[in-house]
Design an enzyme around this catalytic site. Structure first.
Site, PDB file in Angstrom:
ATOM      1  N   LYS B  73     -31.368  36.619 -11.996  1.00  0.00           N
ATOM      2  CA  LYS B  73     -30.801  37.439 -10.917  1.00  0.00           C
ATOM      3  C   LYS B  73     -29.866  36.580 -10.060  1.00  0.00           C
ATOM      4  O   LYS B  73     -30.115  35.383  -9.874  1.00  0.00           O
ATOM      5  CB  LYS B  73     -31.967  37.989 -10.092  1.00  0.00           C
ATOM      6  CG  LYS B  73     -31.616  39.052  -9.066  1.00  0.00           C
ATOM      7  CD  LYS B  73     -32.899  39.578  -8.387  1.00  0.00           C
ATOM      8  CE  LYS B  73     -32.614  40.606  -7.321  1.00  0.00           C
ATOM      9  NZ  LYS B  73     -33.844  41.154  -6.704  1.00  0.00           N
ATOM     10  N   SER B 148     -34.315  46.245  -6.531  1.00  0.00           N
ATOM     11  CA  SER B 148     -32.996  45.654  -6.508  1.00  0.00           C
ATOM     12  C   SER B 148     -32.655  44.830  -7.751  1.00  0.00           C
ATOM     13  O   SER B 148     -31.480  44.552  -7.996  1.00  0.00           O
ATOM     14  CB  SER B 148     -32.864  44.747  -5.279  1.00  0.00           C
ATOM     15  OG  SER B 148     -33.738  43.638  -5.396  1.00  0.00           O
ATOM     16  N   SER B 172     -38.950  45.342  -6.044  1.00  0.00           N
ATOM     17  CA  SER B 172     -37.666  45.088  -6.716  1.00  0.00           C
ATOM     18  C   SER B 172     -37.769  44.554  -8.133  1.00  0.00           C
ATOM     19  O   SER B 172     -36.753  44.466  -8.829  1.00  0.00           O
ATOM     20  CB  SER B 172     -36.823  44.111  -5.893  1.00  0.00           C
ATOM     21  OG  SER B 172     -36.228  44.765  -4.805  1.00  0.00           O
TER      22      SER B 172
END
Lengths: 96, 464
Positions: B73, B148, B172
């Site tokens: 990420k 997310s 997330s």
């Protein structure tokens, strides 16, 4: 008590965010909706309940005060938008 | 999906095979990404890393993740690579150091092939707030992947890479794993060092893996977990191996009866089916209550935004990131931040600043910290009666792109089942549990007491 545009302006100043006047009322409405939802916390009886900051119960985690590896100055400067060899450059902040 | 697991790739490399086939396959898949899940592919770096792994294996080393391609990420720092949190605020930022979790994976032979899209600063549940645009769900590109960590979920679900890293502050990892159809775990708070993870809510954030199965997730988690002197909140607890034997016989599975209310019918059916499977395998179902769970979203939006507004105060345009012109220092700060942050980031900074401001602190932040303690106590009580808690990860399957973007509160409520374990610090995972009538993935959430990560993964493996 609904959040006013004046409060939004104050919070934006605290948050160091330029907020155009045109966005004040929409921001007030959205914050008001979320804060209104959060108000439900006032229904919970928390008499005598200690606030919790760390779920593992840690308070102060100390380590030996010894010098170790650190980020080289040049590496820190290389990612700054404006810098000299060893300093960040900003407008003058102290008048004399 | 018949792609090889991380275990199979590492076994082949450790047996003398080249790292190249798996790394080249992953690089090609990432380069051909049509989902906007990948924001940067690092071909040269990956091939250099892969060669180094080959040399180490030839020299006699055996590496748990030898040659395993991974994607990370965009809020994880990797020295020499950009880390922007998908925000204009960090455009041009190149990390001068590497996150501990990432460094441990690379030391174990993993090869970073790409960085993945995410909601800006991890603020979102749909991966639509990214400055690079939304990620599309690999199962249905008209739908959101969840957020997310939407990019990291999509690259595993789409088969680009066997494993990836995300971060989870309120769901997330688990919510996008559920909506994309892969497995994702938020480890116990403290299990994985947060050093090098660009902070959102420091008391809530954890790094965790996405994988196609629990054994791969366990392998990645075990490799990156453990005490780190660079994160004072990292835990000294030993990282257990997956328990052997029958994970389900005699397992006490708690469930909250109220969780079945208001679910999309297919999600409810999947919950019932999972319960039935557990019972058939010898587990015992135990009804439990988490009386303060209904306040978790409200508690989270005070604590999470308060911490975020504080953490993001370092984004000032002076030391790194986007800098605007201004007559004085204050004007530079305010203009840089106004230009750099997107709408949702500004909203959360404003909310967090408001709840921490003079006159409101006791009513909001302190109150939320008190309710947070009650939520922790609820779990302690519940885990006296059961070993794990089963429930849905998300009340619905993936919604349409744009559907909730204009209604922040509705968006926040999509994390209704995942937030409480961030507040309590307890581990929690989402495992695939079938599809709805449109073929969209459904996920089930398994929660456990502090440091029961390995047991949760063993149960998930037994249910696969």
């Amino acid at each position: 008590m609904p959040i006013t545009e004046q409060q939004v302006r104050h919070v934006a100043k605290l948050a160091l965010l330029d907020l155009p006047d045109a966005e004040l009322s929409a921001t007030a409405r959205q914050l008001d909706a979320i804060v209104g939802y959060v108000e439900q916390l006032s229904q919970v009886d928390t008499t005598g309940v200690e606030p919790i900051a760390n779920v593992a119960g840690l308070v102060n985690v100390l380590r030996a005060d010894e010098p170790g590896a650190m980020l080289p100055t040049a590496a820190a400067m290389a990612i700054a938008p404006k810098h000299s060899a060893d300093a960040y450059l900003v407008p003058k902040v102290v008048e004399r | 999906m018949s792609r090889p697991t991380a275990r199979a790739i590492a076994a082949a490399v450790n047996a003398g095979g080249s790292t190249r086939p798996a790394v080249e396959t992953a690089l090609a898949a990432c380069a051909g990404d049509q989902l906007n899940a990948v924001i940067r592919v690092h071909r040269e770096r990956a091939l250099t890393t892969a060669d180094r792994v080959d040399a180490r294996v030839r020299a006699g080393e055996r590496l748990p993740l030898a040659g395993v391609p991974i994607a990370v990420k965009d809020n994880l720092c990797v020295e020499g690579l950009p880390a922007t949190c998908c925000s204009r605020m960090l455009e041009g930022y190149v990390a001068p150091y590497t996150a501990t979790a990432v460094a441990r994976l690379e030391a174990a032979g993993a090869v970073i092939v790409a960085q993945t899209n995410m909601d800006e600063f991890a603020f979102g549940s749909s991966n639509e707030t990214s400055c690079y645009g939304p990620v599309k769900n690999p199962v249905d590109p008209t739908r959101i992947p969840g957020g997310s960590s939407g990019g990291s979920a999509a690259v595993v679900a789409a088969g680009y890479v066997p494993v990836s890293l995300g971060s989870d502050t309120g769901g997330s990892i688990r919510q996008p794993a559920s909506l994309c159809g892969c497995l994702g775990i938020k480890p116990t708070y403290g299990r994985v060092s947060r050093y090098g993870l660009i902070a959102f809510g420091s008391s809530l954030d954890q790094i965790g893996p996405f994988a196609t199965d629990a054994a791969d997730a366990a392998l990645v988690l075990q490799t990156m977990a453990g005490l780190d002197p660079l994160d004072g909140t990292s835990a000294p607890h030993a990282v257990e191996a997956l328990p052997g034997g029958d994970a389900l016989r005699g397992l006490r599975v708690g469930f909250v009866p109220g969780h079945a209310e208001g679910l999309q019918p297919a999600v409810r059916a999947a919950l019932d089916a999972t319960k039935a499977r557990l019972q058939a395998a010898g587990a015992v179902l135990v009804p439990i209550e988490l009386p303060h769970e209904r306040y978790a979203v409200a508690t989270y939006y005070v604590i999470g935004t308060g911490e975020a507004s504080s953490n993001l105060s370092r984004m000032d345009g002076i030391r790194f990131g986007h800098r605007a012109e201004g007559a004085d220092l204050r004007a530079i700060y305010a203009a840089s931040r106004a230009q750099g942050f997107g709408t949702e980031a500004k909203r959360r900074i404003m909310l967090g600043t408001y709840v921490l401001s003079a006159g409101y602190y006791d009513a909001y932040y302190k109150k939320a910290q008190q309710v947070r303690r009650l939520i922790c106590r609820d779990y302690e009580t519940a885990f006296a009666a059961c070993d794990v808690i089963l429930g849905p990860t998300s009340p619905t399957t993936a919604f349409k792109l744009g559907e909730k973007l204009s209604d922040p509160l509705q968006m926040y409520l999509s994390d209704i089942f995942t937030i409480a374990s961030n507040l309590a610090g307890t581990p929690s995972l989402s495992l695939p549990a079938g599809r709805d009538e449109q073929g969209l993935p459904i996920g089930m959430q398994l929660q456990g007491p502090m440091f029961s990560d390995a047991r949760l993964l063993a149960v998930a493996q037994a249910l696969a």
